[in-house]
Design a protein around this motif. Structure first.
Motif, mmCIF file in Angstrom:
data_model
loop_
_atom_site.group_PDB
_atom_site.id
_atom_site.type_symbol
_atom_site.label_atom_id
_atom_site.label_comp_id
_atom_site.label_asym_id
_atom_site.label_seq_id
_atom_site.Cartn_x
_atom_site.Cartn_y
_atom_site.Cartn_z
ATOM 1 N N TRP A 294 0.855 -1.194 0.000
ATOM 2 C CA TRP A 294 0.000 0.000 0.000
ATOM 3 C C TRP A 294 0.887 1.239 0.000
ATOM 4 C CZ3 TRP A 294 -0.565 -3.652 4.076
ATOM 5 C CH2 TRP A 294 0.241 -3.420 5.191
ATOM 6 N N LYS A 295 0.302 2.365 -0.418
ATOM 7 C CA LYS A 295 1.032 3.634 -0.371
ATOM 8 C C LYS A 295 0.923 4.285 0.999
ATOM 9 C CE LYS A 295 0.541 4.648 -5.306
ATOM 10 N NZ LYS A 295 -0.001 5.608 -6.325
ATOM 11 N N ASP A 296 -0.209 4.052 1.647
ATOM 12 C CA ASP A 296 -0.428 4.602 2.975
ATOM 13 C C ASP A 296 -1.137 3.531 3.810
ATOM 14 O OD1 ASP A 296 -2.264 6.137 5.060
ATOM 15 O OD2 ASP A 296 -0.636 7.492 4.482
ATOM 16 N N PRO A 297 -0.756 3.333 5.075
ATOM 17 C CA PRO A 297 -1.385 2.283 5.884
ATOM 18 C C PRO A 297 -2.893 2.419 6.008
ATOM 19 C CG PRO A 297 0.328 3.443 7.120
ATOM 20 C CD PRO A 297 0.298 4.032 5.766
ATOM 21 N N SER A 298 -3.430 3.632 5.833
ATOM 22 C CA SER A 298 -4.879 3.815 5.938
ATOM 23 C C SER A 298 -5.629 3.107 4.816
ATOM 24 C CB SER A 298 -5.229 5.302 5.947
ATOM 25 O OG SER A 298 -4.826 5.915 4.728
ATOM 26 N N GLU A 299 -4.931 2.727 3.753
ATOM 27 C CA GLU A 299 -5.561 1.936 2.692
ATOM 28 C C GLU A 299 -5.925 0.545 3.189
ATOM 29 O OE1 GLU A 299 -3.120 1.805 -0.803
ATOM 30 O OE2 GLU A 299 -2.447 3.871 -0.495
ATOM 31 N N ALA A 300 -5.165 0.046 4.165
ATOM 32 C CA ALA A 300 -5.366 -1.315 4.656
ATOM 33 C C ALA A 300 -6.001 -1.363 6.041
ATOM 34 C CB ALA A 300 -4.039 -2.068 4.678
ATOM 35 N N PHE A 301 -5.631 -0.417 6.905
ATOM 36 C CA PHE A 301 -6.049 -0.482 8.309
ATOM 37 C C PHE A 301 -6.975 0.674 8.673
ATOM 38 C CE2 PHE A 301 -1.803 -2.390 8.005
ATOM 39 C CZ PHE A 301 -2.066 -3.653 8.510
ATOM 40 N N ARG A 302 -7.954 0.371 9.487
ATOM 41 C CA ARG A 302 -8.852 1.391 10.012
ATOM 42 C C ARG A 302 -8.098 2.230 11.055
ATOM 43 N NH1 ARG A 302 -14.288 0.097 8.922
ATOM 44 N NH2 ARG A 302 -14.615 -2.077 8.263
ATOM 45 N N GLU A 303 -8.615 3.405 11.304
ATOM 46 C CA GLU A 303 -8.118 4.205 12.423
ATOM 47 C C GLU A 303 -8.707 3.644 13.720
ATOM 48 O OE1 GLU A 303 -5.828 6.225 12.210
ATOM 49 O OE2 GLU A 303 -5.766 6.716 10.067
ATOM 50 N N PRO A 304 -7.942 3.653 14.813
ATOM 51 C CA PRO A 304 -6.626 4.274 14.992
ATOM 52 C C PRO A 304 -5.460 3.347 14.661
ATOM 53 C CG PRO A 304 -7.375 3.453 17.095
ATOM 54 C CD PRO A 304 -8.474 3.126 16.101
ATOM 55 N N TYR A 305 -5.783 2.146 14.124
ATOM 56 C CA TYR A 305 -4.738 1.134 13.952
ATOM 57 C C TYR A 305 -3.747 1.479 12.845
ATOM 58 C CZ TYR A 305 -8.383 -1.104 16.652
ATOM 59 O OH TYR A 305 -9.332 -1.369 17.597
ATOM 60 N N ALA A 306 -4.187 2.237 11.848
ATOM 61 C CA ALA A 306 -3.294 2.594 10.745
ATOM 62 C C ALA A 306 -2.042 3.305 11.245
ATOM 63 C CB ALA A 306 -4.026 3.465 9.732
ATOM 64 N N ASP A 307 -2.177 4.017 12.349
ATOM 65 C CA ASP A 307 -1.053 4.802 12.862
ATOM 66 C C ASP A 307 -0.132 4.006 13.781
ATOM 67 O OD1 ASP A 307 -1.941 7.100 11.546
ATOM 68 O OD2 ASP A 307 -3.219 7.698 13.233
ATOM 69 N N ILE A 308 -0.525 2.790 14.149
ATOM 70 C CA ILE A 308 0.262 2.091 15.170
ATOM 71 C C ILE A 308 0.756 0.710 14.764
ATOM 72 C CG2 ILE A 308 -0.924 3.325 17.026
ATOM 73 C CD1 ILE A 308 -2.470 0.703 17.594
ATOM 74 N N VAL A 309 0.127 0.081 13.745
ATOM 75 C CA VAL A 309 0.442 -1.330 13.494
ATOM 76 C C VAL A 309 1.903 -1.551 13.131
ATOM 77 C CG1 VAL A 309 -1.863 -2.163 12.940
ATOM 78 C CG2 VAL A 309 -0.474 -1.104 11.150
ATOM 79 N N ASP A 310 2.478 -0.694 12.313
ATOM 80 C CA ASP A 310 3.857 -0.912 11.894
ATOM 81 C C ASP A 310 4.803 -0.845 13.097
ATOM 82 O OD1 ASP A 310 5.627 -1.271 9.480
ATOM 83 O OD2 ASP A 310 6.568 0.506 10.356
ATOM 84 N N ALA A 311 4.571 0.112 13.968
ATOM 85 C CA ALA A 311 5.430 0.264 15.143
ATOM 86 C C ALA A 311 5.261 -0.895 16.123
ATOM 87 C CB ALA A 311 5.142 1.583 15.849
ATOM 88 N N LEU A 312 4.088 -1.507 16.155
ATOM 89 C CA LEU A 312 3.884 -2.636 17.065
ATOM 90 C C LEU A 312 4.816 -3.790 16.740
ATOM 91 C CD1 LEU A 312 -0.010 -2.835 17.408
ATOM 92 C CD2 LEU A 312 1.627 -2.228 19.196
ATOM 93 N N PHE A 313 5.111 -3.966 15.445
ATOM 94 C CA PHE A 313 5.946 -5.083 15.022
ATOM 95 C C PHE A 313 7.365 -4.592 14.717
ATOM 96 C CE2 PHE A 313 1.617 -6.438 14.313
ATOM 97 C CZ PHE A 313 1.618 -7.741 14.784
ATOM 98 N N ASP A 314 7.968 -3.954 15.719
ATOM 99 C CA ASP A 314 9.310 -3.390 15.561
ATOM 100 C C ASP A 314 10.372 -4.232 16.256
ATOM 101 O OD1 ASP A 314 8.742 -2.916 18.222
ATOM 102 O OD2 ASP A 314 9.110 -0.753 18.138
ATOM 103 N N THR A 315 10.003 -5.418 16.730
ATOM 104 C CA THR A 315 10.834 -6.383 17.467
ATOM 105 C C THR A 315 11.091 -5.959 18.909
ATOM 106 O OG1 THR A 315 13.109 -5.600 16.975
ATOM 107 C CG2 THR A 315 12.027 -6.995 15.319
ATOM 108 N N ASN A 316 10.454 -4.887 19.356
ATOM 109 C CA ASN A 316 10.631 -4.442 20.735
ATOM 110 C C ASN A 316 9.341 -4.494 21.546
ATOM 111 O OD1 ASN A 316 13.464 -3.752 20.597
ATOM 112 N ND2 ASN A 316 12.860 -2.040 19.284
ATOM 113 N N HIS A 317 8.265 -4.996 20.928
ATOM 114 C CA HIS A 317 7.000 -5.172 21.632
ATOM 115 C C HIS A 317 6.747 -6.661 21.868
ATOM 116 C CE1 HIS A 317 6.344 -1.043 20.245
ATOM 117 N NE2 HIS A 317 5.384 -0.955 21.146
ATOM 118 N N THR A 318 6.168 -6.974 23.010
ATOM 119 C CA THR A 318 5.819 -8.360 23.317
ATOM 120 C C THR A 318 4.485 -8.730 22.681
ATOM 121 O OG1 THR A 318 4.617 -7.796 25.338
ATOM 122 C CG2 THR A 318 7.005 -8.155 25.539
#
Length: 430
Positions: A294-318
């Motif tokens: 996608w060009k922008d995460p909002s194409e795939a994810f609803r708010e508020p998740y579009a702003d956080i999903v990538d950071a959740l999988f940064d290898t530093n979250h459990t």
């Protein structure tokens, strides 16, 4: 029809249960460095860090060993107690083990130079020259759960095989353990390069430790690692490194067919909803970093998740943190358009699926056994059956051992000791 409060309670409970299960899944390839009856160097191991000569540190070849760090030593009784506590058959435990973190040179998914870490486990006693088990681990999101670092998890598979008398090379994969960057989850190609380079680093380390390797490799792995094991076996038989000879292949519960088994299982009930949202979100975010979906995460994810999903999988979250941040279902997470795309993939998404599939479409010259269970609601048994069918088309009979109505993690707990015995039998026939 249940009210929203009941649904929320059930969803939260399910997420908590799966969080615990995923931690156990991670433990299938990592080990406590400190446990009752275990001798573990822990922080002292860093002080005894075995720095390599400058010439070795400058070595640019893939698999070049950069550092060798002791992380644990466990006696035979300690190994048996640890495995028994997990519910595993301990009859094949013959030796205590010593474990080391290896830091080595490898390549990124784009082919650039990088480093990775992994766990080398050697038996105490037994043969002087050792056969090698490649053990590739299942899905994990936090870098500290990786085999070479996860002192508070478990290294069941590595201890199991090493205590039977073989060396074990358990790569952390890219971006996990002490490796830099993000983890390219379900990018089979880079997982294979990291695993192959871990074999090379293990060869150097074992020789340095006075336990040279024979060059014979027995490949196994669980879940994500089951798929990696199949692909690594193919690479070895294709001559990726002539110093290693594949002798047997025994993956467990691998997602061998994302397009026709794993992804459809998200919608047909064969994968539980909490696992479905976890695996799919991890897959999408990781694949988007490699091959933009996608060009922008909002194409795939609803708010508020579009702003956080990538950071959740940064290898530093459990896993627990991720479950708490995500909704209960994919339909709540994804936009309507992208939810339909997941159900009927095309374009870049379909290419991402197919880029990881096909790892059973070859003709091994070694015996192959596939392990799975009809009760697995994380990686449905259809994956193993499709893999066996691919091999059968090429004249290879690969029996699928169905462990019955047990969970994903229990599938490995039952399969692991069976695989050790099968590897023993294969070695005896040489």
């Amino acid at each position: 029809m249940e009210n929203n409060a009941s649904n929320s309670t059930r969803a939260n409970g399910t997420r908590r249960l799966l969080a615990a299960a995923v931690v156990v899944l991670a433990a299938l390839s990592t080990v406590p460095a400190a446990a009752a009856g275990h001798s573990a160097p822990g922080r002292q191991a860093s002080a005894r860090h075995a720095a390599l000569p400058a010439a070795a540190q400058r070595h640019d070849a893939r698999g070049g060993l950069l550092a060798l760090t002791p992380v644990a030593r466990v006696g035979r009784a300690g190994v048996a107690d640890f495995l028994a506590t997990a519910g595993m058959d301990t009859a094949t435990v013959r030796h205590g083990v010593r474990a080391y973190r290896l830091t080595y040179r490898t390549v990124t998914p784009q082919g650039g130079p990088t480093t990775a870490t992994g766990l080398l486990v050697l038996p105490e006693g037994g043969a002087h020259r050792l056969d090698l088990v490649s053990d590739t681990h299942g899905t994990m999101v936090h870098r500290d759960y990786a085999p070479s670092v996860g002192e508070d998890s478990g290294r069941y598979a590595a201890y199991l095989h090493a205590s039977a008398g073989r060396a074990v090379a358990a790569p952390d994969y890219l971006g996990l353990g002490r490796g830099p960057g993000f983890h390219p989850y379900m990018d089979t190609r880079s997982a294979v390069t990291a695993s192959l380079d871990m074999l090379r680093a293990s060869r150097t380390a074992a020789l340095r430790l006075g336990r040279p390797l024979t060059g014979d490799v027995y490949a196994s792995g669980f879940s994500q690692g089951g798929q990696v094991a199949m692909a690594l076996g193919r690479a070895l038989e294709s001559g990726a490194d002539r110093r290693f000879t594949l002798r047997a292949l025994a993956p467990v519960s691998g997602p061998y067919d994302i397009e026709h088994a794993e992804a459809p299982g998200t919608f047909d009930g064969s994968i539980n909803p909490t696992s479905a949202i976890f695996y799919m979100t991890y897959f999408l975010t990781a694949q988007n970093r490699l091959h933009p979906l996608w060009k922008d995460p909002s194409e795939a994810f609803r708010e508020p998740y579009a702003d956080i999903v990538d950071a959740l999988f940064d290898t530093n979250h459990t896993e627990e943190e991720i479950f708490q941040a995500l909704p209960a279902t994919l339909k709540e997470l994804l936009t309507d358009d992208y939810y339909r795309q997941i159900q009927h993939p095309s374009g870049a998404l379909l290419a991402a699926y197919r880029g990881q599939d096909g790892n059973c479409a070859w003709k091994p010259d070694v015996p192959v056994r596939l392990y799975s269970s009809s009760g697995d609601t994380d990686v449905p048994i259809a994956n193993a059956r499709h893999c066996a069918a691919d091999l059968a088309k090429r004249g290879i009979e690969a029996p699928v051992t169905d462990q019955g109505p047990v969970s994903h993690n229990e599938t490995y707990l039952k399969s692991g000791p069976q695989i050790v015995r099968w590897f023993d039998a294969a070695a005896a026939r040489r």
